[in-house]
Structures are given as C-alpha cells and as structure tokens.
Scaffold this motif. Sequence first.
Motif, mmCIF file in Angstrom:
data_model
loop_
_atom_site.group_PDB
_atom_site.id
_atom_site.type_symbol
_atom_site.label_atom_id
_atom_site.label_comp_id
_atom_site.label_asym_id
_atom_site.label_seq_id
_atom_site.Cartn_x
_atom_site.Cartn_y
_atom_site.Cartn_z
ATOM 1 N N GLY A 117 0.834 -1.217 0.000
ATOM 2 C CA GLY A 117 0.000 0.000 0.000
ATOM 3 C C GLY A 117 0.862 1.259 0.000
ATOM 4 O O GLY A 117 0.526 2.264 -0.643
ATOM 5 N N SER A 123 -3.115 5.002 -8.327
ATOM 6 C CA SER A 123 -2.775 3.758 -7.624
ATOM 7 C C SER A 123 -4.053 3.008 -7.254
ATOM 8 O O SER A 123 -5.104 3.618 -7.050
ATOM 9 C CB SER A 123 -1.965 4.070 -6.362
ATOM 10 N N MET A 124 -3.941 1.691 -7.189
ATOM 11 C CA MET A 124 -5.103 0.855 -6.823
ATOM 12 C C MET A 124 -4.631 -0.307 -5.966
ATOM 13 O O MET A 124 -3.620 -0.949 -6.285
ATOM 14 C CB MET A 124 -5.756 0.254 -8.083
ATOM 15 N N ASN A 125 -5.368 -0.595 -4.901
ATOM 16 C CA ASN A 125 -5.037 -1.803 -4.149
ATOM 17 C C ASN A 125 -5.897 -2.969 -4.667
ATOM 18 O O ASN A 125 -6.734 -2.787 -5.566
ATOM 19 C CB ASN A 125 -5.173 -1.576 -2.636
ATOM 20 N N MET A 139 -8.314 -4.588 -3.417
ATOM 21 C CA MET A 139 -9.765 -4.437 -3.203
ATOM 22 C C MET A 139 -10.352 -3.543 -4.300
ATOM 23 O O MET A 139 -11.408 -3.852 -4.862
ATOM 24 C CB MET A 139 -9.972 -3.791 -1.822
ATOM 25 N N GLN A 140 -9.655 -2.456 -4.621
ATOM 26 C CA GLN A 140 -10.179 -1.533 -5.644
ATOM 27 C C GLN A 140 -10.197 -2.175 -7.035
ATOM 28 O O GLN A 140 -11.117 -1.950 -7.809
ATOM 29 C CB GLN A 140 -9.331 -0.252 -5.655
ATOM 30 N N VAL A 141 -9.171 -2.999 -7.303
ATOM 31 C CA VAL A 141 -9.129 -3.657 -8.616
ATOM 32 C C VAL A 141 -10.175 -4.768 -8.665
ATOM 33 O O VAL A 141 -10.931 -4.900 -9.633
ATOM 34 C CB VAL A 141 -7.730 -4.284 -8.870
ATOM 35 N N GLY A 142 -10.220 -5.559 -7.576
ATOM 36 C CA GLY A 142 -11.012 -6.786 -7.568
ATOM 37 C C GLY A 142 -10.113 -7.962 -7.958
ATOM 38 O O GLY A 142 -10.350 -8.653 -8.942
ATOM 39 N N LYS A 189 -10.784 -8.625 -11.889
ATOM 40 C CA LYS A 189 -11.711 -7.749 -12.625
ATOM 41 C C LYS A 189 -10.880 -6.687 -13.349
ATOM 42 O O LYS A 189 -9.967 -6.109 -12.760
ATOM 43 C CB LYS A 189 -12.677 -7.076 -11.648
ATOM 44 N N LYS A 224 -12.185 -1.537 -14.206
ATOM 45 C CA LYS A 224 -11.679 -0.242 -13.714
ATOM 46 C C LYS A 224 -10.295 0.053 -14.276
ATOM 47 O O LYS A 224 -9.979 1.188 -14.620
ATOM 48 C CB LYS A 224 -11.608 -0.253 -12.181
ATOM 49 N N TYR A 276 -9.274 3.365 -16.573
ATOM 50 C CA TYR A 276 -8.163 4.295 -16.309
ATOM 51 C C TYR A 276 -7.183 4.335 -17.486
ATOM 52 O O TYR A 276 -6.660 5.384 -17.847
ATOM 53 C CB TYR A 276 -7.413 3.903 -15.035
ATOM 54 N N ILE A 319 -0.547 -0.847 -9.387
ATOM 55 C CA ILE A 319 -1.342 -1.809 -8.602
ATOM 56 C C ILE A 319 -0.476 -2.501 -7.551
ATOM 57 O O ILE A 319 0.680 -2.874 -7.829
ATOM 58 C CB ILE A 319 -1.980 -2.842 -9.557
#
Length: 421
Positions: free
Chosen positions: A76, A95-97, A99-102, A118, A121, A125, A134
Amino acid sequence: MKNIIVQKFGGTSVADTEKIKNVARAVIREKNLGHNVVVVVSAMGHTTDMLLKLARDITPNPSLRETDMLLSTGEGVSIALLAMALQAQGCDAVSMNAMQVGIITEKVHTKARILEIKTDKINKYLEEGKVVVIAGFQGITEDLEITTLGRGGSDTSAVALAGALNAERCDIYTDVEGVYTTDPRIVPCASKLKQISYEEMMELAFGGANVLHPRAVETAKVHKTPVRVRSTFKLDDSGTLILGVDEMEIQKPVTGVASDLKQVRIVVCDVKDNPGTAALLFDRLAQENISVDMIIQSYARKDLHTNDIAFTIDKEDVDKTMSVLELIKGDLEYSRALVDEKIAKISIVGAGMVGRPGIAAKMFRTLANLGINIKMIATSDIKISCLVDKDKSNDAVSALHTVFGLDSNEIAEVKGDLPNI
Ligand code: ADP
Ligand code: ASP
Ligand code: MG
C-alpha cells in the motif's frame, strides 16, 4: 484494450524514494514507447520481513488473518509513492489496491491463489491515458477478507494481471540482470540465460530459485504470456525471456541449478502397512493447506507390517503438520515422528536431459565426490532433486554448476542485499 505492458518492480527496486523516482522514469520510458502501462509493485526494501518481525515480537503464533492484514500494508505504501512520483514527473497515474481492482482469491490466508481479476476499472483508467499502479502480493476474498499470495507473490500478481488484461508482455524488473544458470549470490560466475522455457523456469522456481514466484510461471504458461526478467538498474539490457519450450533451441542437458533451504523433512516411523494409510495422512495435510513436496515410502517390513514414510514441507508448516500427525496417531499407529530441519533440496533442471542417460548418475557421483550424503531423491522428466545436509548446500550447487558446464567467465552483478531475517 490493446498494447498493454505490465511492469513489475520488486522490493530492491523501490527500496527508497530515490529508487522510486528511478522506477517512475522507467515507467514513463515504456509509456513513451506508445504502450498502455500497468505497474505492479512490491513493498519497499525489506518491509515485509520487518512487518513479520513486528508480528513475531507480539506473539510467536500470530493469527494468519491478522498477518495478512499487516503484510498487505507494505505494498500500500509503494503504490501511493510511485503514483506520486509519476505525477511529479508529469505523468498521469493512479494507484489501486487489490480491493479496488477486484483481485479475487480463495480464502486461504498467507498463501492464497488468485481466482479472478476484474479488469473494468483498470481498462477505464488506461483509456483515460493513465498509468495504473497496482499493489502486488495482496488479494481479496468474495467476502472482502484481505489475503496475501505467499512470499514473492507480487510476481504472480503481475503475471496474472498480464493474463487477465491480455497484455503483450510482462516485464519483471529486479536486482539481477535476468535468470541465471543458478543464484549468482551463490555462484558469482553463473551465466545469464537469454531464454528459458516455462517448464524449466517452473522447475527452477519450485526448486527454490526465488527470482520468480513459482505460481507466476504457472500462470504465464497457462495464458502463454511472454515474461521477461530484467534489471531495474540497467534498463537497456534485454534480460531473460521466458517462453514455450517449442520455441527454444535446446543445447546443454542441464539449464540451471537451484537450491531450496526453506524445507523441512518429516519422517513418520513404523506406520501400519495397510491400504489407506498414506491416503489418510496426505488427505489430512491437504485439508490444512499444507503442501507436500518430496515423498518417500520405505520398503515394507513384512514381518512387522510397517514401513516409514518421509516427506518434505515448508518450514512454516511444521507446527501444523505435527498437530495433524498427533491427531491421526491412533489411525496410523506409528511409533514416532521426526523433524529434520537441517536439509537443503538441490535440483538440476534441463529440457535437454530428456532421453540422455547418465545425467542422474553424474549428479550423484558429483555429490559423492564431495562426501555429500543423499537423503531423498525425486525426479520429473526435466528435473532431478536430491535432499542433502543444509551446510553442504552451496558446495553442492557450485560443483554441479561446474560439472554440467554452466560456469561463465563473467561475474554477475547483484544489486540488492539479502533479507536479514
Ligand atoms: P525482487 O525483490 O525483485 O522480487 P527477489 O529477491 O525476489 O527480487 O529475486 C531476485 C533474487 O533471486 C536475486 O537477487 C538472486 O539472489 C535470486 N536468485 C535465485 N536464483 C536465481 C537465478 N537462477 N537467477 C537469478 N537470480 C536468482
Ligand atoms: N512483499 C512481498 C514479499 O516480500 C511480496 C513480493 O515482494 O513479491 O514477499
Ligand atoms: Mg521476488
């Protein structure tokens, strides 16, 4: 979305803020070549080791759920800092963690497997022209529990993302210039390989060559994703390309040597010699998510109706394994269970050994000449592994490397320090 490249940067590559700025430059360089770039990063330097140490300072047996909660924080930090570094250098980034990506995984803490990623998203972007950064190593279960993929798992995050996004290539940037014939920290004159097949790389990774996470190679093979292992610190070097065995030119019988010092041997003595005993033992271990690697069952002692079963597991699974054995003692009727921690698994790997007799004999003779005793042997069509005493591990690797003609005249360059925990 077309023209996607996934770049993964390991802990050494993002060890401090200067290095993160350097990574940002490498990302922008790729973007300027006209690619849509997805970046996967590990935790900074030895952060994951440090977090594990904090947990162990609290309790010797931290719960696995809380361990995942803790370890996932490392990645993170890196994603946010790299996104900031990219923005500061004029590159639009987000940035994506997990959970945000899936990044959906099974509910197995500390060694979860990815089930699904997933991509909606991320694609959105990318279409907006952003670089997407990520967090590697982490996942999320269907019921929003945080998981991690096992040590070194950011490689798997990157390759799985490359597969899901149908990327052109996945570049694994690290502290060495590619995949070598063995760990250049053990044998400085190891040779850099231009290419290696998925199959050979998988055997080397399972054999302990931590330059790539074993599941990353498995995933790359399934999706036929070309993977390149290359140096963060020498961007012009083409590194090592991992590809299908049919695309390779096979020359030497042995491509590489690996050693694994993270296994432990368990010997269950005088087990009842009945149908179903091995099934029961390994079923119970599987139910606890304990992976077993090498297995040997000794010749049955007919008069006593018993034999011994020896197997190897990861060091971290010893306590769980001993509890399982205790629970089924009544069924197996074994006399005692021994734990041997002073072992190393040494493997030679090569697609070129198929149909060439004498490779195993040469390996055993080399070990014998060094006075090294072989405790267990396992083979596949392109690999031979021997279990030996841990303190003989480096001597065995060096000797096998020489005897199979893998030494080079050059000294390999290694940038990072060894983890100190
Ligand atoms: P990262 O943090 O970038 O993921 P790792 O420490 O996980 O880096 O992996 C890189 C290390 O893998 C190298 O520093 C090297 O010591 C080790 N290694 C083991 N076997 C090999 C091999 N056959 N080729 C290259 N590196 C290897
Ligand atoms: N940070 C994690 C580890 O140190 C994952 C990774 O680096 O691949 O194991
Ligand atoms: Mg790694």
